[in-house]
Scaffold this active site. Structure first.
Site, PDB file in Angstrom:
ATOM      1  N   LYS A   1     -24.921  18.732   3.958  1.00 31.93           N
ATOM      2  CA  LYS A   1     -25.846  19.793   4.364  1.00 31.93           C
ATOM      3  C   LYS A   1     -27.338  19.505   4.445  1.00 31.93           C
ATOM      4  CE  LYS A   1     -25.482  24.368   4.416  1.00 31.93           C
ATOM      5  NZ  LYS A   1     -24.414  25.321   4.524  1.00 31.93           N
TER       6      LYS A   1
ATOM      7  N   ASP B   1     -27.873  27.724   9.142  1.00 29.16           N
ATOM      8  CA  ASP B   1     -27.666  28.455   7.799  1.00 29.16           C
ATOM      9  C   ASP B   1     -28.867  29.285   7.658  1.00 29.16           C
ATOM     10  OD1 ASP B   1     -25.852  27.893   5.312  1.00 29.16           O
ATOM     11  OD2 ASP B   1     -27.926  27.981   4.317  1.00 29.16           O
TER      12      ASP B   1
HETATM   13  N1  GLU Z   1     -24.056  26.967   7.192  1.00 26.84           N
HETATM   14  C1  GLU Z   1     -22.828  27.434   7.493  1.00 26.84           C
HETATM   15  C2  GLU Z   1     -22.026  27.272   6.238  1.00 26.84           C
HETATM   16  O1  GLU Z   1     -22.489  27.772   5.216  1.00 26.84           O
HETATM   17  C3  GLU Z   1     -22.137  26.960   8.935  1.00 26.84           C
HETATM   18  C4  GLU Z   1     -21.924  25.328   8.685  1.00 26.84           C
HETATM   19  C5  GLU Z   1     -21.678  24.740  10.042  1.00 26.84           C
HETATM   20  O2  GLU Z   1     -21.509  25.725  11.144  1.00 26.84           O
HETATM   21  O3  GLU Z   1     -21.563  23.487  10.169  1.00 26.84           O
HETATM   22  O4  GLU Z   1     -20.781  26.981   6.401  1.00 26.84           O
END
Ligand code: GLU
Length: 456
Positions: free
Chosen positions: A126, A166
């Site tokens: 992340k 996100d």
């Molecule tokens: N931010 C989203 C999550 O919490 C998507 C992450 C992604 O698609 O890589 O899973």
């Protein structure tokens, strides 16, 4: 002496002082792994849990950009690459003023288990920045994204680390980030970012995938307890992409969504956010860039705006019945007093949509008092699962049609639910122990892969 799980929880807290969100998820996950850890003494011998809570790599970097007034702005950028045992790091980027390592690490840690639960080959990571996109012009957002990618590009790649959106990072930001990446590396590496626009490798259905997945997961939870989504009264928080996808799927399944919320308060719509016009309006509301939900009640006068409150006491505030609560806004949205209101409303079901929206004590209370409680890392895994479908599409130079994506996503959500319930039954003797079951099911595959790959 404290057992292995407790020692790692303490160690992690000591090594990451002040990062309360990270500590919260580590405690929640590791506590529920206890029965598995007890059966595998070899995990302790090779320090598996110590390795699991330590990101493989974390970068912090300076992001310098110039605002519309010509003033130089400096933000912090982050990418925590948590675990690549089962695939390249995968996870979103969050742009929000409260972003600091504790938030990125909590999200990255959760992502390991979520991504594993999808059954697809993606590791966990992340990133993000303390940049606040609200109130910024398009040109400012573009300059910020370009500056951010000018450092991030050296850490990512279709087989290394694949960021996505996100909070604060949607299609617009991903477009600017992708443009800058392509400019720097001089290659069309479509699979380096997901959530791309449909004209340059994006996947049909990705925008609504997280919300659709949450509702499909909740539907499985209801079915397992002899009920269906039809005519259920639902209260959610948030009004972003996730809430919009959730509203849309709830509408299709004949449920009645009565609330949304923003930082300014919540909306109660007694007639339900059930028409195409109302569901579509959620996107418009988010797109206005003002980060408030109050205008919904001006547009649809049957609705009421309640300033400064969350929707968790809507049942008492409006003397209405709610069957299912779904927090879809952000972390720690539901505290103990909210959980008490939710239980007092008589609702039987609760399903998390946002990442870690419930404090640990509130979550435990809800599990004890309600028929079933669905965990975010399972319920919202449909977003990242569809991101992985996008990666497959990009590496095969293909375009999948929308119905195919929906079909695959639905199947993935049904499987995730089953994996959670099976693990709940196996280790806790309860098919509704899906919060703990999700942690276990996500962990098992990652642990197997880590064991097979030696001490790395
Ligand atoms: N931010 C989203 C999550 O919490 C998507 C992450 C992604 O698609 O890589 O899973």
């Amino acid at each position: 002496m404290a057992d292995y799980v407790s020692r790692v929880i303490e160690l992690c807290e000591a090594k990451n002082p002040g990062e309360s969100e990270f500590h919260q998820t580590v405690e929640e996950v590791l506590e529920s792994l206890r029965p598995v850890i007890e059966q595998h003494p070899e995990y302790e011998e090779c320090a598996l849990l110590e390795r699991l809570v330590e990101p493989e790599r974390g970068v912090t970097f300076r992001v310098v950009w110039v605002d519309d007034e010509g003033k130089v702005q400096v933000n912090k950028g982050y990418r925590y690459q948590f675990n690549s045992a089962i695939g390249p790091y995968k996870g979103g980027l969050r742009f929000a003023p409260n972003v600091y390592p504790g938030i990125i690490k909590f999200l990255g840690f959760e992502q390991i288990f979520k991504n594993s639960l999808t059954g697809l080959p993606i590791g966990g990571g992340k990133g993000g920045s303390d940049f606040d996109p609200n109130g910024k012009s398009d040109a400012e957002v573009m300059r910020f994204c370009q500056a951010f990618m000018t450092e991030l590009y050296r850490h990512i790649g279709p087989y290394t680390d694949v960021p996505a959106g996100d909070l604060g990072v949607g299609a617009r930001e991903i477009g600017y980030l992708f443009g800058q990446y392509k400019r720097i590396v001089d290659r069309f590496d479509g699979g380096v970012l997901t959530g791309k626009g449909l004209s340059f490798g994006g996947c049909l259905g990705r925008t609504e995938a997280t919300g659709f997945g949450i509702v499909w997961y909740a539907e499985e939870m209801l079915k397992a307890n002899g009920e269906s989504m039809k005519d259920k009264v639902v209260a959610i928080s948030g009004f972003g992409n996730v809430s919009w996808g959730t509203a849309w799927k709830l509408q299709q399944l004949g449920a009645k969504l009565v609330t949304i919320s923003g930082p300014d308060g919540y909306i109660y719509d007694p007639e339900g956010i059930t028409t195409d016009e109302k569901v579509a309006y959620l996107l418009e509301l988010r797109g206005s860039g003002k980060n408030i939900c109050a205008p919904y009640a001006e547009k649809f006068p049957e609705a009421t705006f309640v300033a400064g409150k969350k929707p968790w006491n809507v049942a008492a505030d409006f003397n209405c019945k709610v069957d299912l609560f779904m927090p879809c806004a952000m972390q720690n949205d539901v505290h103990m007093e909210d959980a008490k209101n939710i239980v007092a409303s008589g609702a039987k079901f609760y399903c998390e949509g946002a990442n870690m929206p419930t404090t640990n004590d509130a979550l435990e209370y809800l599990i004890k008092e309600m028929t079933a409680v669905g965990p975010a890392k399972a319920a919202n895994a449909g977003g990242v699962a569809t991101s992985c479908i996008e990666m497959g599409q990009n590496s095969g130079h293909a375009v999948f049609d929308r119905e195919k994506v929906y079909e695959q996503l639905h199947g993935i959500m049904v499987n995730i639910y089953k994996a959670c319930a099976d693990a709940g039954e196996k280790y806790y003797g309860d098919r509704n122990a899906i919060v703990k079951g999700a942690n276990i099911a996500g962990f098992e595959k990652v642990a197997d892969a880590m064991m097979a790959q030696g001490l790395v």
